[in-house]
Design a protein around this motif. Structure first.
Motif, short mmCIF file in Angstrom:
data_model
loop_
_atom_site.label_atom_id
_atom_site.label_comp_id
_atom_site.label_asym_id
_atom_site.label_seq_id
_atom_site.Cartn_x
_atom_site.Cartn_y
_atom_site.Cartn_z
N TYR A 1 55.83 28.39 20.52
CA TYR A 1 55.45 28.19 21.91
C TYR A 1 56.69 27.76 22.69
O TYR A 1 57.36 26.80 22.32
CB TYR A 1 54.36 27.13 22.04
CG TYR A 1 53.02 27.59 21.53
CD1 TYR A 1 52.20 28.37 22.34
CD2 TYR A 1 52.58 27.25 20.27
CE1 TYR A 1 50.97 28.80 21.88
CE2 TYR A 1 51.35 27.67 19.81
CZ TYR A 1 50.55 28.44 20.62
OH TYR A 1 49.33 28.87 20.17
N LYS B 1 56.93 28.56 29.91
CA LYS B 1 56.47 29.86 30.44
C LYS B 1 57.64 30.79 30.74
O LYS B 1 58.59 30.42 31.41
CB LYS B 1 55.65 29.65 31.69
CG LYS B 1 55.19 30.93 32.30
CD LYS B 1 53.78 30.89 32.69
CE LYS B 1 53.41 32.28 33.16
NZ LYS B 1 52.07 32.39 33.54
N GLU C 1 51.14 35.92 24.00
CA GLU C 1 50.15 35.48 24.98
C GLU C 1 50.74 34.39 25.86
O GLU C 1 51.75 33.76 25.53
CB GLU C 1 48.89 34.96 24.29
CG GLU C 1 49.10 33.71 23.46
CD GLU C 1 47.83 33.21 22.80
OE1 GLU C 1 46.73 33.56 23.28
OE2 GLU C 1 47.94 32.47 21.82
N HIS C 2 50.10 34.19 27.01
CA HIS C 2 50.42 33.09 27.91
C HIS C 2 49.26 32.10 27.85
O HIS C 2 48.10 32.48 28.07
CB HIS C 2 50.60 33.58 29.35
CG HIS C 2 51.75 34.53 29.51
ND1 HIS C 2 53.06 34.14 29.42
CD2 HIS C 2 51.79 35.86 29.73
CE1 HIS C 2 53.85 35.18 29.60
NE2 HIS C 2 53.10 36.24 29.77
N THR C 3 49.54 30.84 27.53
CA THR C 3 48.50 29.84 27.37
C THR C 3 48.87 28.57 28.10
O THR C 3 49.92 28.49 28.73
CB THR C 3 48.28 29.49 25.88
OG1 THR C 3 49.50 28.97 25.36
CG2 THR C 3 47.87 30.71 25.08
N LYS C 4 48.01 27.58 27.99
CA LYS C 4 48.28 26.26 28.53
C LYS C 4 48.17 25.24 27.40
O LYS C 4 47.42 25.43 26.46
CB LYS C 4 47.27 25.90 29.63
CG LYS C 4 47.49 26.68 30.90
CD LYS C 4 46.64 26.11 31.99
CE LYS C 4 47.02 26.73 33.31
NZ LYS C 4 46.37 26.07 34.43
N ARG D 1 48.16 20.43 32.95
CA ARG D 1 48.34 21.22 31.73
C ARG D 1 49.59 22.07 31.92
O ARG D 1 49.72 22.78 32.90
CB ARG D 1 47.13 22.12 31.49
CG ARG D 1 45.88 21.32 31.17
CD ARG D 1 44.71 22.22 30.97
NE ARG D 1 44.87 22.94 29.70
CZ ARG D 1 44.02 23.87 29.29
NH1 ARG D 1 42.99 24.20 30.04
NH2 ARG D 1 44.22 24.48 28.15
N ASP E 1 52.20 25.11 31.29
CA ASP E 1 52.11 26.52 30.92
C ASP E 1 53.06 26.83 29.77
O ASP E 1 54.20 26.36 29.75
CB ASP E 1 52.46 27.41 32.11
CG ASP E 1 51.42 27.35 33.21
OD1 ASP E 1 50.23 27.25 32.86
OD2 ASP E 1 51.78 27.41 34.39
N THR F 1 54.29 30.05 26.73
CA THR F 1 54.27 31.43 26.28
C THR F 1 54.43 31.43 24.77
O THR F 1 55.32 30.78 24.24
CB THR F 1 55.42 32.24 26.92
OG1 THR F 1 55.26 32.19 28.33
CG2 THR F 1 55.39 33.67 26.46
N ARG F 2 53.55 32.15 24.09
CA ARG F 2 53.64 32.26 22.63
C ARG F 2 54.40 33.54 22.30
O ARG F 2 54.00 34.63 22.75
CB ARG F 2 52.25 32.29 22.01
CG ARG F 2 52.26 32.31 20.51
CD ARG F 2 50.86 32.18 19.99
NE ARG F 2 50.82 32.70 18.64
CZ ARG F 2 49.73 33.13 18.04
NH1 ARG F 2 48.59 33.10 18.68
NH2 ARG F 2 49.78 33.58 16.82
#
Length: 104
Positions: free
Chosen positions: A21, A24, A66-69, A91, A93, A95-96
């Motif tokens: 991770y 972002k 993916e893009h997650t929080k 939270r 941001d 990016t995985r």
């Protein structure tokens, strides 16, 4: 073989087929990224190459998964005997990505 690479101002130790991770990053899911700020590279033989500040000709191929929080972080402020309390949170941001290859 592993490398230390700078991604979005942070340093990560990466190896082939590792996912991580990062802060972002720009790019859609499935996009291939080329990371060229490689600070250190260690071969299978044990030869360590250190950049000044980066290594020329060494790139890392990564793919956006993916893009997650992240989990929510609570920020609570209080001043005693004044009736002042503030509760806020956010939270971050993320990016995985997965490291596909380290190219010399």
């Amino acid at each position: 073989m592993y490398a230390i690479v700078e991604i979005a101002g942070k340093q990560f130790k990466v190896s082939k087929e590792q996912w991580l991770y990062t802060p972002k990053l720009q790019g859609e899911v499935g996009t291939l990224l080329t990371l060229d700020k490689v600070l250190l590279l260690d071969d299978e033989v044990g030869t360590i190459m250190v950049g000044t500040p980066t290594l020329n000709g060494v790139t890392i191929k990564a793919k956006v998964l993916e893009h997650t929080k992240a989990n929510k972080i609570i920020v609570f402020k209080k001043k005693r005997r004044n009736g002042y309390k503030v509760k806020r949170g956010h939270r971050q941001d993320h990016t995985r990505i997965v490291i596909e290859d380290i190219v010399k």
